[in-house]
Design a protein around this motif. Sequence first.
Motif, mmCIF file in Angstrom:
data_model
loop_
_atom_site.group_PDB
_atom_site.id
_atom_site.type_symbol
_atom_site.label_atom_id
_atom_site.label_comp_id
_atom_site.label_asym_id
_atom_site.label_seq_id
_atom_site.Cartn_x
_atom_site.Cartn_y
_atom_site.Cartn_z
ATOM 1 N N MET A 122 -7.882 12.338 -5.039
ATOM 2 C CA MET A 122 -7.253 11.176 -5.135
ATOM 3 C C MET A 122 -7.955 10.263 -5.548
ATOM 4 S SD MET A 122 -5.931 8.119 -4.003
ATOM 5 C CE MET A 122 -6.281 8.129 -2.321
ATOM 6 N N ASP A 123 -9.200 9.850 -5.175
ATOM 7 C CA ASP A 123 -10.088 8.653 -5.883
ATOM 8 C C ASP A 123 -10.377 8.797 -7.267
ATOM 9 O OD1 ASP A 123 -10.141 7.555 -3.192
ATOM 10 O OD2 ASP A 123 -11.905 8.433 -2.381
ATOM 11 N N ALA A 124 -10.561 10.143 -7.653
ATOM 12 C CA ALA A 124 -11.022 10.386 -9.119
ATOM 13 C C ALA A 124 -9.820 10.224 -9.967
ATOM 14 C CB ALA A 124 -11.420 11.802 -9.087
ATOM 15 N N VAL A 125 -8.608 10.551 -9.490
ATOM 16 C CA VAL A 125 -7.369 10.233 -10.092
ATOM 17 C C VAL A 125 -7.143 8.732 -10.405
ATOM 18 C CG1 VAL A 125 -4.995 10.439 -10.261
ATOM 19 C CG2 VAL A 125 -6.280 12.290 -9.678
ATOM 20 N N MET A 126 -7.262 7.945 -9.151
ATOM 21 C CA MET A 126 -7.128 6.501 -9.256
ATOM 22 C C MET A 126 -8.122 5.537 -9.919
ATOM 23 S SD MET A 126 -4.703 5.582 -7.368
ATOM 24 C CE MET A 126 -4.795 3.937 -6.810
ATOM 25 N N LYS A 127 -9.418 6.528 -10.142
ATOM 26 C CA LYS A 127 -10.545 5.601 -10.692
ATOM 27 C C LYS A 127 -10.172 5.699 -12.144
ATOM 28 C CE LYS A 127 -15.291 5.286 -12.033
ATOM 29 N NZ LYS A 127 -16.685 5.280 -11.608
ATOM 30 N N GLY A 128 -9.656 6.855 -12.796
ATOM 31 C CA GLY A 128 -9.271 6.846 -14.053
ATOM 32 C C GLY A 128 -8.164 5.921 -14.601
ATOM 33 N N LEU A 129 -7.214 5.978 -13.468
ATOM 34 C CA LEU A 129 -6.076 5.143 -13.668
ATOM 35 C C LEU A 129 -6.534 3.536 -13.757
ATOM 36 C CD1 LEU A 129 -3.201 6.608 -11.692
ATOM 37 C CD2 LEU A 129 -3.161 6.225 -14.004
ATOM 38 N N THR A 130 -7.209 3.300 -13.013
ATOM 39 C CA THR A 130 -7.876 1.921 -12.797
ATOM 40 C C THR A 130 -8.741 1.616 -13.832
ATOM 41 O OG1 THR A 130 -8.100 2.043 -10.229
ATOM 42 C CG2 THR A 130 -9.337 0.228 -11.527
ATOM 43 N N LEU A 131 -9.479 2.421 -14.628
ATOM 44 C CA LEU A 131 -10.058 2.121 -15.793
ATOM 45 C C LEU A 131 -9.181 1.687 -17.005
ATOM 46 C CD1 LEU A 131 -13.100 4.466 -15.393
ATOM 47 C CD2 LEU A 131 -13.199 2.058 -15.178
ATOM 48 N N GLN A 132 -7.949 2.435 -16.856
ATOM 49 C CA GLN A 132 -6.882 2.131 -18.172
ATOM 50 C C GLN A 132 -6.012 1.002 -17.960
ATOM 51 O OE1 GLN A 132 -5.396 6.069 -19.664
ATOM 52 N NE2 GLN A 132 -6.652 6.917 -17.960
ATOM 53 N N ILE A 133 -5.557 0.676 -16.456
ATOM 54 C CA ILE A 133 -4.484 0.049 -16.423
ATOM 55 C C ILE A 133 -4.588 -1.148 -15.407
ATOM 56 C CG2 ILE A 133 -2.697 1.490 -17.208
ATOM 57 C CD1 ILE A 133 -1.847 2.065 -14.236
ATOM 58 N N GLY A 134 -5.953 -1.009 -14.965
ATOM 59 C CA GLY A 134 -6.387 -2.084 -13.750
ATOM 60 C C GLY A 134 -6.027 -1.860 -12.381
ATOM 61 N N ALA A 135 -6.731 -2.270 -11.325
ATOM 62 C CA ALA A 135 -6.843 -1.785 -9.923
ATOM 63 C C ALA A 135 -5.289 -2.010 -9.398
ATOM 64 C CB ALA A 135 -7.890 -2.378 -9.140
ATOM 65 N N PHE A 136 -4.948 -3.434 -9.742
ATOM 66 C CA PHE A 136 -3.686 -3.630 -8.627
ATOM 67 C C PHE A 136 -2.521 -2.941 -9.491
ATOM 68 C CE2 PHE A 136 -0.053 -6.031 -7.532
ATOM 69 C CZ PHE A 136 -0.341 -6.517 -6.304
ATOM 70 N N THR A 137 -2.412 -2.832 -10.574
ATOM 71 C CA THR A 137 -1.357 -2.332 -11.224
ATOM 72 C C THR A 137 -1.283 -0.636 -10.723
ATOM 73 O OG1 THR A 137 -1.172 -3.732 -13.089
ATOM 74 C CG2 THR A 137 -0.321 -1.444 -13.480
ATOM 75 N N THR A 138 -2.279 -0.280 -10.756
ATOM 76 C CA THR A 138 -2.409 1.297 -10.330
ATOM 77 C C THR A 138 -2.041 1.226 -8.820
ATOM 78 O OG1 THR A 138 -4.337 1.806 -11.766
ATOM 79 C CG2 THR A 138 -3.970 3.297 -10.118
ATOM 80 N N LEU A 139 -2.548 0.405 -8.025
ATOM 81 C CA LEU A 139 -2.274 0.686 -6.578
ATOM 82 C C LEU A 139 -0.851 0.339 -6.282
ATOM 83 C CD1 LEU A 139 -5.048 -1.053 -5.032
ATOM 84 C CD2 LEU A 139 -4.344 1.064 -4.298
ATOM 85 N N PHE A 140 -0.265 -0.811 -6.969
ATOM 86 C CA PHE A 140 1.261 -0.873 -6.839
ATOM 87 C C PHE A 140 2.173 0.193 -7.170
ATOM 88 C CE2 PHE A 140 5.100 -2.909 -8.727
ATOM 89 C CZ PHE A 140 5.680 -3.276 -7.540
ATOM 90 N N TRP A 141 1.998 0.880 -8.362
ATOM 91 C CA TRP A 141 2.992 1.813 -8.629
ATOM 92 C C TRP A 141 2.607 3.030 -7.984
ATOM 93 C CZ3 TRP A 141 7.326 0.772 -11.385
ATOM 94 C CH2 TRP A 141 7.160 -0.387 -11.943
ATOM 95 N N ARG A 142 1.292 3.514 -7.731
ATOM 96 C CA ARG A 142 1.077 4.587 -6.754
ATOM 97 C C ARG A 142 1.875 4.392 -5.445
ATOM 98 N NH1 ARG A 142 -3.996 5.386 -3.168
ATOM 99 N NH2 ARG A 142 -2.887 3.888 -1.969
ATOM 100 N N THR A 143 1.691 3.059 -4.758
ATOM 101 C CA THR A 143 2.468 2.955 -3.515
ATOM 102 C C THR A 143 3.817 2.979 -3.593
ATOM 103 O OG1 THR A 143 0.695 1.577 -2.967
ATOM 104 C CG2 THR A 143 2.518 1.335 -1.594
ATOM 105 N N LEU A 144 4.554 2.694 -4.701
ATOM 106 C CA LEU A 144 5.721 2.906 -4.940
ATOM 107 C C LEU A 144 6.443 4.230 -4.844
ATOM 108 C CD1 LEU A 144 7.220 0.017 -7.328
ATOM 109 C CD2 LEU A 144 6.994 -0.180 -5.047
#
Length: 297
Positions: A25-47
């Motif tokens: 999951m960390d690997a998937v999250m890093k890829g998303l964070t590099l593209q759309i930012g850490a907070f946006t990634t965390l917010f939508w993943r949490t939803l």
Amino acid sequence: MSHRAPSQALVFAVAVGGIAIFSSMDAVMKGLTLQIGAFTTLFWRTLAGIVFTGAIYLPTRKAWPSRDVMRVHLIRGCVSAVMAVTFFWGLAKIPMAQAIALAFIAPLLALFGAAFVLKERIPPRAVIASLIAFGGVGVIMLGQASAAPNHERFVGTVAVLLSAVCYAYNIVLMRQQAMVAGPSEVAFFQSIIVGVIFACFAPFLADVPDLKHAPAIVLAAALATVSLLILAWAYARGEANYLAPTEYTGFIWAALWGWVVFHEPVAPYTLAGAAMIIAGCLVAARKRDIENVEAAF
């Protein structure tokens, strides 16, 4: 009809599997964070995580948690929110293997934190272990200093270290929470509490990502939910000091995914520092030193 308790070997293997899924999951999250930012990634993943965990927990719940249990859920949710933001923000700036290696100081900090909270004497071996582990952090930092100056990597390292401090407290809370609530309840309330916290900041910090990122966000949420359920199951059936070493298998997965997905080589300084941190944690994490902490739960 009595149910036979699972063997500790099985519990250990399940925890290892949970760490493997979490590292993926960390690997998937890093890829998303590099593209759309850490907070946006965390917010939508949490939803998305709220939907997954709610679908599992709500149909089977028998009663809402008591006030004391809810207090544990709230505390861990708040700690997890800070821990997640700082970790994934830092993860976007440094190699995965380095981030995981730095996060390994959390089990040792948890030992000191529990001793402080419970007014216990810190054994001399724990002091020696801390010197070894923090020496490992120094080796990793030395590796950064020997390379070309990079402000982004420095602030990323600081963010991951701050996350490790939060994770140290989270380790104590995870064991405490697993003893009073089932895996699906743990996963649901962590998702909902973190989601509410993030929602307060979303109007200012989150964006609406392009639809092409939706599969990765859903995948990250699914991996996070499965790992939460698995680890909650394992920690309810195995002592924390017995399961703590499973955390270190995350370094293998971080190095693998960092190399395969992000083409990140594992620096010799990172390997040496990780070995020192793990050695320090293993020296400290002996049953006779923390059995009083376990008894408190």
